[in-house]
Design a protein around this motif. Structure first.
Motif, short mmCIF file in Angstrom:
data_model
loop_
_atom_site.label_atom_id
_atom_site.label_comp_id
_atom_site.label_asym_id
_atom_site.label_seq_id
_atom_site.Cartn_x
_atom_site.Cartn_y
_atom_site.Cartn_z
N ARG A 189 108.94 3.11 107.85
CA ARG A 189 108.27 1.93 107.90
C ARG A 189 106.72 2.21 107.56
O ARG A 189 106.21 1.26 107.51
CB ARG A 189 108.35 1.47 109.46
CG ARG A 189 107.75 2.20 110.73
CD ARG A 189 107.87 1.76 111.94
NE ARG A 189 107.64 2.92 112.85
CZ ARG A 189 106.40 3.05 113.30
NH1 ARG A 189 105.34 2.46 112.71
NH2 ARG A 189 106.23 4.07 114.16
N LEU A 190 106.32 3.71 107.62
CA LEU A 190 104.95 3.64 107.23
C LEU A 190 104.82 4.36 105.95
O LEU A 190 103.53 4.20 105.54
CB LEU A 190 104.16 4.75 108.34
CG LEU A 190 104.18 4.50 109.76
CD1 LEU A 190 103.71 5.43 110.54
CD2 LEU A 190 103.38 3.07 109.84
N ARG A 191 105.84 4.29 105.15
CA ARG A 191 105.89 5.10 103.95
C ARG A 191 105.10 4.21 102.81
O ARG A 191 105.70 3.11 102.67
CB ARG A 191 106.97 5.56 103.21
CG ARG A 191 107.62 6.89 103.99
CD ARG A 191 109.00 7.23 103.71
NE ARG A 191 109.43 8.11 104.54
CZ ARG A 191 110.91 8.57 104.49
NH1 ARG A 191 111.58 8.06 103.89
NH2 ARG A 191 111.28 9.52 105.52
N GLY A 192 104.10 4.60 102.14
CA GLY A 192 103.19 3.66 101.23
C GLY A 192 102.32 2.68 101.68
O GLY A 192 101.69 1.84 101.10
N LEU A 193 102.29 2.86 103.08
CA LEU A 193 101.12 1.92 103.86
C LEU A 193 100.09 2.49 104.28
O LEU A 193 100.30 3.98 104.42
CB LEU A 193 101.92 1.23 105.01
CG LEU A 193 103.01 0.34 104.46
CD1 LEU A 193 103.75 -0.37 105.93
CD2 LEU A 193 102.46 -0.83 103.53
N PRO A 194 99.03 2.06 104.85
CA PRO A 194 97.68 3.03 105.40
C PRO A 194 98.57 3.39 106.78
O PRO A 194 99.15 2.69 107.45
CB PRO A 194 96.71 1.85 105.52
CG PRO A 194 97.10 0.81 104.63
CD PRO A 194 98.57 0.89 104.25
N VAL A 195 97.90 4.36 107.07
CA VAL A 195 98.31 5.17 108.27
C VAL A 195 97.16 5.41 109.18
O VAL A 195 96.24 5.96 108.98
CB VAL A 195 99.14 6.51 108.29
CG1 VAL A 195 99.53 7.04 109.38
CG2 VAL A 195 100.36 6.21 107.22
N THR A 196 97.19 4.88 110.65
CA THR A 196 96.13 4.89 111.29
C THR A 196 96.66 5.84 112.53
O THR A 196 97.96 5.82 112.82
CB THR A 196 95.84 3.60 111.72
OG1 THR A 196 96.77 2.98 112.37
CG2 THR A 196 95.15 2.87 110.72
N ALA A 197 95.71 6.47 113.21
CA ALA A 197 95.80 7.20 114.52
C ALA A 197 94.89 7.03 115.22
O ALA A 197 93.63 7.13 114.71
CB ALA A 197 96.28 8.73 114.13
N PRO A 198 95.10 7.18 116.52
CA PRO A 198 94.08 6.84 117.35
C PRO A 198 93.20 8.11 117.68
O PRO A 198 93.90 9.21 117.77
CB PRO A 198 94.64 6.29 118.80
CG PRO A 198 96.11 6.98 118.63
CD PRO A 198 96.20 6.80 117.47
N ALA A 199 91.98 8.06 117.95
CA ALA A 199 91.06 9.25 118.17
C ALA A 199 90.71 9.22 119.62
O ALA A 199 89.91 8.30 119.78
CB ALA A 199 89.94 9.41 117.18
N ASP A 200 91.09 10.05 120.44
CA ASP A 200 90.48 10.07 121.93
C ASP A 200 89.65 11.00 122.03
O ASP A 200 89.07 10.97 123.41
CB ASP A 200 92.11 10.08 122.68
CG ASP A 200 92.54 11.48 122.57
OD1 ASP A 200 92.11 12.43 121.81
OD2 ASP A 200 93.92 11.76 122.88
N GLY A 201 89.32 11.74 121.32
CA GLY A 201 88.03 12.79 121.51
C GLY A 201 88.56 14.00 122.12
O GLY A 201 87.88 15.05 122.06
N ASP A 202 89.60 14.06 122.39
CA ASP A 202 90.54 15.17 122.98
C ASP A 202 91.40 15.99 122.07
O ASP A 202 91.33 17.16 121.82
CB ASP A 202 91.14 15.09 124.21
CG ASP A 202 90.13 14.79 125.28
OD1 ASP A 202 89.03 15.22 125.50
OD2 ASP A 202 90.35 13.84 126.23
N SER A 203 92.24 15.04 121.23
CA SER A 203 93.26 15.70 120.27
C SER A 203 92.46 16.21 119.03
O SER A 203 91.49 15.63 118.61
CB SER A 203 94.11 14.77 120.13
OG SER A 203 95.03 14.13 121.21
N THR A 204 93.08 17.40 118.68
CA THR A 204 92.60 18.03 117.42
C THR A 204 93.16 17.07 116.35
O THR A 204 94.27 16.40 116.32
CB THR A 204 93.01 19.20 117.43
OG1 THR A 204 94.64 19.40 117.20
CG2 THR A 204 92.53 20.25 118.28
N LEU A 205 92.48 17.31 115.27
CA LEU A 205 93.04 16.63 114.06
C LEU A 205 94.34 17.10 113.41
O LEU A 205 95.16 16.20 113.20
CB LEU A 205 91.93 16.67 112.68
CG LEU A 205 92.17 16.06 111.48
CD1 LEU A 205 92.39 14.38 111.79
CD2 LEU A 205 91.15 16.23 110.38
N GLY A 206 94.81 18.32 113.70
CA GLY A 206 95.81 18.81 113.16
C GLY A 206 97.00 18.27 114.19
O GLY A 206 98.30 17.90 113.59
#
Length: 240
Positions: free
Chosen positions: A16-33
């Motif tokens: 459902r996400l292929r070919g679309l913009p992908v967003t992820a929440p940044a909580d300040g604790d999780s690493t980018l990886g």
């Protein structure tokens, strides 16, 4: 945070996400990886991370609102551990056909059809073998020193992609396809008790595995094996 996933890594996204913009929440604790892996691509398949155009490590902690470019692996991919030697590999239990082809063209390839994931990681780390798998969960294990995803469904396509990714040197007919041991030349007299008389009459050259003693010769299935070897040679020649 917007994640820009390249075409090479789209297959790791949910359909459902292929070919679309992908967003992820940044909580300040999780690493980018961690955030990248949470949407799909395992970090061993990521060649670099850019945050608003600036290169960062996977341990970077995003604050939100950034645009992240997730870069694919640059091919051919170098493995620093093997700067002066050919890489060694370990394949998971689902890649037996690929393991036989890799050994056929002379690549040092360990394979067991009964190893669980923790055992594979232990062996890969201890022997400094690149772990090849199609299990994204296995690639995400933090204690794995080096792993790579195997692309393709059929073993021939998998081998072709692997040769292109690592620009591997070839040495066909030098390894046992059953156990990965090195082959040595064997005389007709040495193997005559293990080979049918008709084969002895037709074949001049034999080899024996130094590890398991299996005897090899160019037989009825040699044509198919020749095709695999020649295809691998063409791929390797095209990379140089």
């Amino acid at each position: 945070m917007l994640l820009q996933i390249p075409a090479e890594l789209q297959q790791f996204l949910p359909p459902r996400l292929r070919g679309l913009p992908v967003t992820a929440p940044a909580d300040g604790d999780s690493t980018l990886g961690h955030l990248v892996e949470s949407v799909g691509p395992p970090l061993p398949e990521v060649g670099g991370l850019l945050v608003d155009g600036r290169e960062v490590a996977s341990g970077y902690r995003p604050v939100g609102g950034e645009v992240v470019d997730v870069l694919p692996i640059r091919r051919p991919q170098a493995i620093p551990e093997f700067a002066d030697a050919a890489p060694r590999f370990l394949l998971d239990v689902h890649l037996g056909a690929l393991a036989r082809r890799m050994r056929l063209v002379g690549i040092d390839t360990a394979y067991h059809n009964d190893c669980d994931d923790p055992t594979l990681v232990i062996q890969a780390n201890a022997e400094r073998r690149v772990l090849l798998t199609q299990d994204r969960g296995l690639l995400r294990r933090k204690n794995l020193w080096f792993g790579a995803y195997v692309y393709g469904i059929r073993a021939d396509a998998q081998l072709d992609d692997l040769l292109r990714r690592f620009a591997l040197p070839l040495a066909p007919w030098t390894r046992c396809t059953a156990c990965n041991g090195e082959l040595r030349a064997a005389t007709r007299e040495e193997v005559e008790s293990e080979v049918e008389a008709g084969t002895l009459d037709r074949v001049d050259a034999f080899a024996r595995c130094r590890a398991c003693d299996r005897v090899y010769w160019h037989g009825a299935h040699g044509g198919h094996l020749d095709e695999i070897v020649e295809a691998a040679r063409r791929t390797a020649a095209g990379i140089r």
